[in-house]
Scaffold this active site. Sequence first.
Site, PDB file in Angstrom:
ATOM      1  CD  GLU A 237       1.718  -4.983  12.260  1.00  0.00           C
ATOM      2  OE1 GLU A 237       1.805  -5.957  11.478  1.00  0.00           O
ATOM      3  OE2 GLU A 237       2.055  -3.840  11.934  1.00  0.00           O
TER       4      GLU A 237
ATOM      5  NE  ARG B 165      -2.376  -1.626   3.221  1.00  0.00           N
ATOM      6  CZ  ARG B 165      -2.631  -2.751   3.867  1.00  0.00           C
ATOM      7  NH1 ARG B 165      -3.571  -3.548   3.427  1.00  0.00           N
ATOM      8  NH2 ARG B 165      -1.979  -3.079   4.943  1.00  0.00           N
TER       9      ARG B 165
END
Length: 180
Positions: free
Chosen positions: A103, A66
């Site tokens: 994460e 992104r």
Amino acid sequence: MSDERLRRVRDRVRPFPDFPEPGVLFRDISPLLKDPVAFRALIDLLEDHVRASFPKIDFIVGLDSRGFLIGTPLAQRLGIGFVPVRKKGKLPGATESISYSLEYGKAAELEVQSDAVEPGQKVVIVDDLLATGGTMRAACELLKRLKAEILECLVIIELKALKGSEKLNSIPFYSLLQYE
């Protein structure tokens, strides 16, 4: 900074509860990408920030994937080049790579072409979101290995409660939108 432009960008970020796993509130930029007026406002705001902050910059460095979506039009607007930092195995030629933790406890690797920047060249690293900071920190380490001067890490969205900017080891950081 234009409140109207910022509002237009913020209004196009969609929350998705319990994605990618229960308890996580995902901030989706897909509606922002689909709206040409809001996307233009986003790039305008980022361009204004970079121009006001850095009189001399050589490259925008975008993180897979992104970061490519905002980094390439931003670089084009600034009249400078774009350097991709990719997931391992996606770039030809000699590369520098780094392993880091995602994460959600998975391991990952990033790489950049070894000749992407020359020592001392000034870069701004961009991505859509900063959560725990692992990906951005890994990208910073890669660029430091190439002896680039990292002017700033720049994102659309910062999840402040996860304190990712603290992992950037004093590298300047800017987020357009912040969420707790």
